[in-house]
Scaffold this active site. Structure first.
Site, short mmCIF file in Angstrom:
data_model
loop_
_atom_site.label_atom_id
_atom_site.label_comp_id
_atom_site.label_asym_id
_atom_site.label_seq_id
_atom_site.Cartn_x
_atom_site.Cartn_y
_atom_site.Cartn_z
N ASN A 129 31.05 35.36 28.68
CA ASN A 129 32.35 35.87 28.25
C ASN A 129 33.39 34.85 28.71
OD1 ASN A 129 34.74 37.21 27.83
ND2 ASN A 129 34.41 38.78 29.41
N LYS B 70 36.49 34.68 28.04
CA LYS B 70 37.86 35.22 28.20
C LYS B 70 38.87 34.28 27.53
CE LYS B 70 36.19 37.53 32.27
NZ LYS B 70 36.45 38.13 33.56
N HIS C 118 35.90 46.07 27.78
CA HIS C 118 35.97 45.27 29.01
C HIS C 118 37.11 45.79 29.90
CE1 HIS C 118 36.49 41.93 31.74
NE2 HIS C 118 35.27 41.57 31.43
N GLU D 118 39.28 44.35 31.56
CA GLU D 118 40.58 43.68 31.38
C GLU D 118 41.31 44.25 30.16
OE1 GLU D 118 39.03 39.68 31.54
OE2 GLU D 118 38.56 40.00 33.65
N GLU E 48 29.96 46.61 34.87
CA GLU E 48 30.78 45.61 35.55
C GLU E 48 31.75 46.32 36.51
OE1 GLU E 48 31.08 41.76 33.09
OE2 GLU E 48 32.57 43.14 32.33
N GLY F 202 35.53 38.38 38.71
CA GLY F 202 36.38 37.25 39.02
C GLY F 202 36.82 37.17 40.47
N SER G 266 31.12 38.35 38.96
CA SER G 266 30.87 37.23 39.88
C SER G 266 29.41 36.76 39.90
CB SER G 266 31.33 37.60 41.29
OG SER G 266 32.73 37.79 41.30
#
Ligand code: PGA
Length: 248
Positions: A7, A9, A93, A95, A163, A169, A208
């Site tokens: 991914n 991003k 996701h 985000e 996730e 991240g 991560s």
């Protein structure tokens, strides 16, 4: 088949994406026992999809809208993505949930619309740090699964991605026990919905993932692959993740 999905991003221009592929395509040639995919930014999908046409590497999108056309400034529809010969769409996701206020209901509409175009969905779920600390992890996962997958029967087009938001991240990977418990819980909720057919739905871990921790992650029960953000931007690192058995 084990699944390794990148991914990217909001990283890489078209030129940078094609540069990545120059090193990456030859290095994964001949790998046939695992599935590999990359989800670049929308603007890179067409060039990437053309550059990968003669390879087994799959292309994904990171988002989609739930209508196929109309007055929705700035949005991209499932039918438009289908036209670019992609295989997967990442939906839900964290985000997107956090910065773009996507709710379980919106995510459910997106999954339905995407599956109607016969595209595969990588459906992301996961708890925030606050939710984990207040022991709400399993309630949150249950709600995300039940609402996100309401009236969705096409389990063959579905991949789940667990996730934990606090691991994305941050360099803070979930512990083996936390991953094992969450994946077992997710598998059981999928069994509630799809009974034995749930065994065909792969569950990826994301948050991560790196060349250093991939080996232990892949050895956890019910982990069928990984969704990789930061580490997938570097072809060498992503390759090390894909060939994780070589680095014990
Ligand atoms: P990360 O991102 O690997 O950079 O933590 C994972 C993701 O958000 O899918």
């Amino acid at each position: 088949m084990k699944f390794f999905m990148a991914n990217w991003k909001m990283h890489k221009t078209v030129q940078e994406a094609l540069e990545f592929l120059k090193d990456f395509i030859p290095s994964v040639q001949g790998i046939s026992d695992r599935e590999i995919g990359i989800a670049p930014a929308f603007v890179c999908i067409d060039s990437m999809s053309k550059a990968l046409r003669d390879t087994d590497i799959k292309v994904g999108a990171q988002n989609v809208f739930y209508e196929n056309k109309g007055a929705y400034t700035g949005e991209v529809s499932p039918v438009m993505l289908k036209d670019l010969n992609i295989d997967y769409v990442i939906i839900g996701h964290s985000e997107r949930r956090k910065y773009f206020h996507e709710t379980d209901e919106i995510i459910n509409l997106k999954i339905k619309a995407t599956m109607s175009e016969n595209l595969n969905v990588i459906f992301c779920i996961g708890e925030t740090l606050e939710e984990r600390e207040s022991e709400k992890t399993f309630d949150v996962l249950k709600k995300q699964i039940e609402k996100g997958l309401e009236n969705i029967e096409k389990y063959d087009s579905l991949v789940l991605a667990y996730e934990p938001v606090w691991a994305i991240g941050t360099g803070k990977v979930a512990s083996e026990l936390q991953i094992e418990e969450a994946h077992a819980f997710i598998k059981n909720r999928l069994k509630d919905i799809y009974s034995d057919k749930a065994d065909r739905i792969r569950i990826l871990y994301g948050g991560s993932v790196s060349p250093e921790n991939i080996h232990s992650i892949m050895n956890i029960a019910n982990v069928d692959g990984v969704l990789v953000g930061g580490a997938s931007l570097d072809p060498e690192k992503f390759l090390k993740i894909i060939k994780y058995e070589e680095r014990k």
